[in-house]
Motif scaffolding. Structure first.
Motif, mmCIF file in Angstrom:
data_model
loop_
_atom_site.group_PDB
_atom_site.id
_atom_site.type_symbol
_atom_site.label_atom_id
_atom_site.label_comp_id
_atom_site.label_asym_id
_atom_site.label_seq_id
_atom_site.Cartn_x
_atom_site.Cartn_y
_atom_site.Cartn_z
ATOM 1 N N LEU A 53 8.747 -15.599 -4.761
ATOM 2 C CA LEU A 53 8.747 -15.348 -6.199
ATOM 3 C C LEU A 53 10.130 -15.581 -6.791
ATOM 4 N N GLU A 54 11.166 -15.159 -6.078
ATOM 5 C CA GLU A 54 12.542 -15.361 -6.554
ATOM 6 C C GLU A 54 12.828 -16.847 -6.762
ATOM 7 N N TYR A 55 12.446 -17.656 -5.783
ATOM 8 C CA TYR A 55 12.667 -19.094 -5.896
ATOM 9 C C TYR A 55 11.768 -19.710 -6.957
ATOM 10 N N ALA A 56 10.543 -19.218 -7.064
ATOM 11 C CA ALA A 56 9.615 -19.732 -8.073
ATOM 12 C C ALA A 56 10.181 -19.538 -9.471
ATOM 13 N N LYS A 57 10.811 -18.407 -9.693
ATOM 14 C CA LYS A 57 11.432 -18.147 -10.993
ATOM 15 C C LYS A 57 12.571 -19.133 -11.254
ATOM 16 N N MET A 58 13.337 -19.445 -10.223
ATOM 17 C CA MET A 58 14.469 -20.352 -10.388
ATOM 18 C C MET A 58 14.017 -21.789 -10.633
ATOM 19 N N TYR A 59 12.930 -22.201 -9.981
ATOM 20 C CA TYR A 59 12.528 -23.595 -10.022
ATOM 21 C C TYR A 59 11.479 -23.912 -11.074
ATOM 22 N N ALA A 60 10.900 -22.905 -11.706
ATOM 23 C CA ALA A 60 9.828 -23.148 -12.669
ATOM 24 C C ALA A 60 10.277 -24.088 -13.784
ATOM 25 N N THR A 61 11.479 -23.865 -14.291
ATOM 26 C CA THR A 61 11.985 -24.711 -15.381
ATOM 27 C C THR A 61 12.171 -26.145 -14.916
#
Length: 431
Positions: A179-187
């Protein structure tokens, strides 16, 4: 100015060396002559194993030559601009040799070794890229290494690969990490397009046009057409080649895909692989807030998982190297006088300071102009929405690149990596 390490700058500059996978100098801990003679002076010891001053000097001098910094003035200016000194460069190169030696010693303690036959097979594979032995020897000479030294670099690289494999945890990422990485890479993933294609031979334009016409009039399903007509390996999956953010398509393909909305089909597109019919099958729109990895396509989540595993494995290796260096008896001797790269930096540092003052004054004028006019002055590379590029972790490939001479760098960061292509997966002939 951002400070670059000497070896990083060299690797970026030395095209010939990069193509060979080596840097100038010798990776061996045995003494050698080379450009600075055979003084026998010892620069450092690692658990009693000597690293000779000539090795350090040869590496620096060869790299200077590759970077076009043989001239004292150019060398001094480069050092000043990068906030470096001859002493700091020497320390950096010594640290690289020290790291290589602790890796060798640590591998030996774990009975990790590489056979001469294996090493030679990689040497022969590289030599096969050159027309004859003369061209091969010329390439070695331009890189500042002998074939024996190149072979030692290959051996060290293969040993490092085995160490990486033995230390890798390959632990499954936790949901919180994902989830942490998903937040970073979503944009970064925002606007990504998924596509399928049907590939025809370049000589089969008539058939391609006939199939395209049937697809566009609705008499033929795209996926079925791909299975029936496409010569690409993706045919069995209805032509699916995945997301453009996870692979790299040839320019013609990507340009066409960029112009398609979800569900749209292209006209005939010609590339080096043949004739394509492309369909955009999905477009990802990043949510305003990511609260679950389920908000990202499964392919993105799998890419993120792989990135986390690779970063964790890289950190495991980095931690091991750091522990080996901490436990080793390492002695760094004082820098001798009269070394060919040792110059008086006073004049170059003053020039660099003056340039920094001038640059600061220019920036101040730009800011003042913005304040007076009420307009924002765009600074170069000032896109705050651009993906961050710091802390990217290099993932060891199956084909080992020979260790960079005298500077086997270890990434000790635990940053998430570069958003750009976290896991490139070139697929089929669309790439």
């Amino acid at each position: 100015m951002e400070k670059y390490t000497f070896m990083k700058a060299f690797c970026a500059f030395g095209v010939a060396v990069a193509c060979m996978g080596v840097a100038a100098g010798c990776s061996s801990t045995e003494n050698n002559s080379g450009t600075s003679g055979n003084s026998g002076a010892v620069a450092a010891t690692v658990n009693g194993t000597e690293i000779y001053e000539d090795q350090i000097t040869n590496t620096i001098q060869s790299n200077r030559e590759q970077m076009g910094l043989s001239d004292e003035s150019a060398w001094g200016q480069w050092l000043a601009q990068n906030k470096a000194t001859p002493e700091s460069i020497r320390s950096e190169i010594i640290d690289g040799f020290v790291t290589q030696e602790v890796v060798r010693q640590g591998a030996a303690a774990q009975n990790i070794s590489v056979s001469g036959e294996t090493v030679q097979s990689y040497v022969e594979q590289m030599k096969s890229n050159y027309n004859d032995d003369a061209a091969w020897q010329a390439a070695l000479a331009s890189a500042g290494v002998t074939e024996d030294e190149y072979r030692e670099n290959i051996e060290l690289s293969l040993i490092m690969q085995q160490l990486n494999e033995s230390l890798a945890t390959n632990a499954e990422p936790t949901e919180d990490q994902i989830l942490e990485y998903a937040k970073m890479y979503a944009t970064y993933y925002d606007g990504a397009k998924k596509s399928s294609h049907i590939l025809f031979d370049a000589s089969d334009e008539a058939t391609a046009q006939e199939v395209l016409d049937k697809i566009k009039d609705g008499s033929l399903d795209f996926a079925e057409a791909a299975q029936q007509y496409s010569i690409d390996s993706s045919a069995s999956d209805g032509g699916n080649v995945g997301w453009d953010k996870l692979t790299q398509f040839v320019t013609e393909y990507q340009t066409s895909l960029d112009g398609l909305d979800k569900g749209e089909v292209s006209d005939l597109i010609t590339s080096q692989f043949g004739i394509h019919i492309i369909k955009c099958t999905d477009v990802f729109k990043a949510p305003e807030e990511v609260t679950s990895s389920d908000q990202l396509p499964a392919e993105f989540v799998e890419s993120i998982k792989s990135l986390i595993v690779n970063n964790n494995n890289s950190k495991a290796y980095s931690d091991w190297v750091a522990a080996q260096k901490e436990a080793a008896d390492i002695v760094i001797n004082e820098m001798p006088e009269g070394l060919p790269y040792d110059i008086d930096m006073s004049q170059y540092e003053s020039q660099s300071d003056q340039k920094a003052i001038n640059d600061g004054a220019t920036e101040g004028s730009a800011e003042g102009l913005a304040g007076e006019t009420g307009e924002t002055v765009n600074q170069e590379n000032g896109d705050e929405n651009a993906p961050a590029t710091e802390g990217n972790v290099d993932v060891p490939s199956n084909e080992p690149a020979p260790a960079t001479e005298g500077n086997q760098e270890v990434d000790t960061s635990n940053d998430p990596g570069t958003p750009e292509n976290p896991e490139a997966q070139g697929e089929g002939s669309a790439q």
